[in-house]
Design a protein around this motif. Sequence first.
Motif: not given
Length: 71
Positions: A12-17, A19-24, A56-60, A62-68
């Motif tokens: 499910a996570v792979w499928q979500a990713l 469809t986008a360049d990167a997601l938090g 790690v999201d440079p703006e936050d 505490k948030e991780l950014i994930v991409s394939l």
Amino acid sequence: MNVETIGTAAGAVWQALSTADALGVKQIKKVTKLKKEEIFAALGWLAREGKVNIDVDPEDEKELIVSLVQA
């Protein structure tokens, strides 16, 4: 949580990713409707297989950014 549940969550996570360049993580949670624990287990699975980049999201910080991983 068992291996089958984690594998399903990873799909499910792979499928979500895919469809986008990167997601938090928050965005992945919203798209997949998975619990945070399921998302982190899925990300561990995908990372072990070398399928995702996790930063790690440079703006936050505490948030991780994930991409394939692009082949």
